[in-house]
Design an enzyme around this catalytic site. Structure first.
Site, PDB file in Angstrom:
ATOM      1  N   HIS A   1      -4.885  53.997  14.766  1.00 43.89           N
ATOM      2  CA  HIS A   1      -4.201  53.217  13.732  1.00 43.89           C
ATOM      3  C   HIS A   1      -2.791  52.786  14.153  1.00 43.89           C
ATOM      4  O   HIS A   1      -2.340  51.691  13.810  1.00 43.89           O
ATOM      5  CB  HIS A   1      -4.146  54.036  12.437  1.00 43.89           C
ATOM      6  CG  HIS A   1      -4.047  53.207  11.196  1.00 43.89           C
ATOM      7  ND1 HIS A   1      -4.598  53.581  10.001  1.00 43.89           N
ATOM      8  CD2 HIS A   1      -3.461  52.018  10.953  1.00 43.89           C
ATOM      9  CE1 HIS A   1      -4.349  52.651   9.090  1.00 43.89           C
ATOM     10  NE2 HIS A   1      -3.660  51.692   9.646  1.00 43.89           N
TER      11      HIS A   1
ATOM     12  N   ASP B   1     -13.707  47.133   6.878  1.00 44.14           N
ATOM     13  CA  ASP B   1     -12.607  47.740   7.620  1.00 44.14           C
ATOM     14  C   ASP B   1     -11.840  48.710   6.724  1.00 44.14           C
ATOM     15  O   ASP B   1     -11.152  48.304   5.793  1.00 44.14           O
ATOM     16  CB  ASP B   1     -11.644  46.639   8.105  1.00 44.14           C
ATOM     17  CG  ASP B   1     -10.490  47.209   8.924  1.00 44.14           C
ATOM     18  OD1 ASP B   1     -10.627  47.294  10.150  1.00 44.14           O
ATOM     19  OD2 ASP B   1      -9.460  47.589   8.320  1.00 44.14           O
TER      20      ASP B   1
ATOM     21  N   TYR C   1      -6.304  55.163   4.317  1.00 44.66           N
ATOM     22  CA  TYR C   1      -6.441  54.362   3.079  1.00 44.66           C
ATOM     23  C   TYR C   1      -6.995  55.216   1.931  1.00 44.66           C
ATOM     24  O   TYR C   1      -7.107  54.730   0.804  1.00 44.66           O
ATOM     25  CB  TYR C   1      -7.372  53.156   3.288  1.00 44.66           C
ATOM     26  CG  TYR C   1      -6.922  52.141   4.321  1.00 44.66           C
ATOM     27  CD1 TYR C   1      -5.649  52.189   4.874  1.00 44.66           C
ATOM     28  CD2 TYR C   1      -7.779  51.135   4.739  1.00 44.66           C
ATOM     29  CE1 TYR C   1      -5.260  51.268   5.841  1.00 44.66           C
ATOM     30  CE2 TYR C   1      -7.391  50.208   5.694  1.00 44.66           C
ATOM     31  CZ  TYR C   1      -6.133  50.281   6.242  1.00 44.66           C
ATOM     32  OH  TYR C   1      -5.755  49.371   7.193  1.00 44.66           O
TER      33      TYR C   1
ATOM     34  N   LYS D   1     -10.281  54.175  11.041  1.00 41.32           N
ATOM     35  CA  LYS D   1      -9.145  54.372  11.947  1.00 41.32           C
ATOM     36  C   LYS D   1      -8.617  55.802  11.924  1.00 41.32           C
ATOM     37  O   LYS D   1      -8.664  56.462  10.878  1.00 41.32           O
ATOM     38  CB  LYS D   1      -7.991  53.419  11.565  1.00 41.32           C
ATOM     39  CG  LYS D   1      -8.442  52.006  11.321  1.00 41.32           C
ATOM     40  CD  LYS D   1      -7.325  51.020  11.056  1.00 41.32           C
ATOM     41  CE  LYS D   1      -7.889  49.696  10.586  1.00 41.32           C
ATOM     42  NZ  LYS D   1      -8.036  49.574   9.135  1.00 41.32           N
TER      43      LYS D   1
END
Ligand code: NAP
Length: 283
Positions: free
Chosen positions: A107, A44, A49, A74
């Protein structure tokens, strides 16, 4: 490892590996390599990120057949809207070095996410994404999307751990056939979770650790989990939860730990909306 069928029939592992807060590329690549070696098959990540490329490198190096993996990423708020979402999807795919995604999630429920959803529905129907879903959709936003979208979200990834259990939100997800997936299943390692006396007593009773009890608890109430760790021994520990079961008294004792609110983030605050919306992930 248990799997679960999503509302479109796609089979997803009930446990995966999360890579939030591993922005260093080499460390993230190593962590994902270790996780894959340990046996995790669901990874994930997220555009926000800043580690999709590192995740991609570890996937390629692993040599694991693509169809055995379940890769989630996401869409960030900056890319909300029909056209931006299509572009952002392709950017994520390129960074990951993949030609399709298993799960693509919105997200945050902010900005033009209906435009994003229409783009994601088209990509889903074109076979570029096997399942589409959302994150952080509180019950009324989730109900609205479910009632007005063409394709139902398959997953809603929200904060779920012993201190923030969200039983009411889980009922709404169940009603619409949306799988709950826990982010922060270990409360992000905070709130004294590993020292909690109730969890420690249950762990002792089963010869397990607090982390294993917290993770097992979510899966026993039908919640998918994606714990993160950069330590291989913890990855092994967190995956070793499939051969014991919590009993009714354990589940009741854990139910009593619920604080009914998040200590990590309050999505209902305008300041949170502002802070999240100001995070730019590209030019
Ligand atoms: P988490 O998995 O609840 O907790 C991670 C923390 O616990 C890290 O500090 C880790 O430290 C520590 N830890 C892990 N296993 C442990 C163990 N067995 N014993 C002791 N400490 C342990 O937090 P999270 O990373 O925030 O959540 C998991 C995933 O959910 C993320 O990685 C991300 O993929 C996703 N997520 C999504 C959203 C969203 O808005 N959709 C938000 C947050 C997170 P070490 O790494 O040092 O071992």
């Amino acid at each position: 490892m248990q799997t679960i069928s999503l509302n479109n029939g796609v089979v997803m592992p009930l446990e995966g590996f999360g890579v939030f807060q591993i922005p260093d590329a080499a460390q993230c690549e190593q962590a994902v390599s270790d996780a894959l070696e340990t046996g995790y098959r669901l990874i994930d990540t997220a555009a926000a990120y800043f580690n999709e490329e590192a995740v991609g490198k570890a996937i390629q190096k692993s040599g694991i057949p693509r169809e055995e993996l379940f890769i989630t990423t996401k869409l960030w708020i900056q890319d909300a809207g029909y056209e931006p979402a299509k572009r952002a999807f392709q950017t994520s795919l390129d960074k990951l070095g993949l030609d399709y995604l298993d799960l693509y999630l919105i997200h945050q429920p902010l900005g033009d996410y209906y435009g994003s959803w229409r783009a994601m529905e088209e990509l889903y129907e074109a076979g570029k994404i096997r399942a589409i879903g959302v994150c952080n959709f509180y019950p009324e936003r989730l109900a609205d999307l479910c009632l007005h979208a063409k394709v139902l979200p398959a997953v809603n990834q929200v904060e779920l751990h012993p201190f923030f259990q969200q039983e009411e939100a889980l009922k709404t997800m169940k009603e619409f056939g949306v799988l709950p997936e826990a982010w922060g299943p270990l409360a992000e390692g905070a709130q004294g979770i590993f020292q909690n006396e109730t969890l420690a007593a249950i762990a002792k009773k089963h010869g397990k650790t607090v982390a294993q009890v917290a993770l097992r608890w979510n899966t026993q109430r039908g919640v998918a989990i994606i714990p993160k760790s950069i330590h291989k021994a913890r990855m092994v520990e967190n995956l070793d939860i499939w051969e014991f079961a919590l009993d009714e008294s354990d589940m009741a004792a854990i139910a009593a730990l619920d604080l009914g609110q998040s200590k990590i983030i309050d999505h209902t605050l305008p300041t949170t909306v502002k802070r999240l919306s100001q995070l730019r992930i590209h030019a």
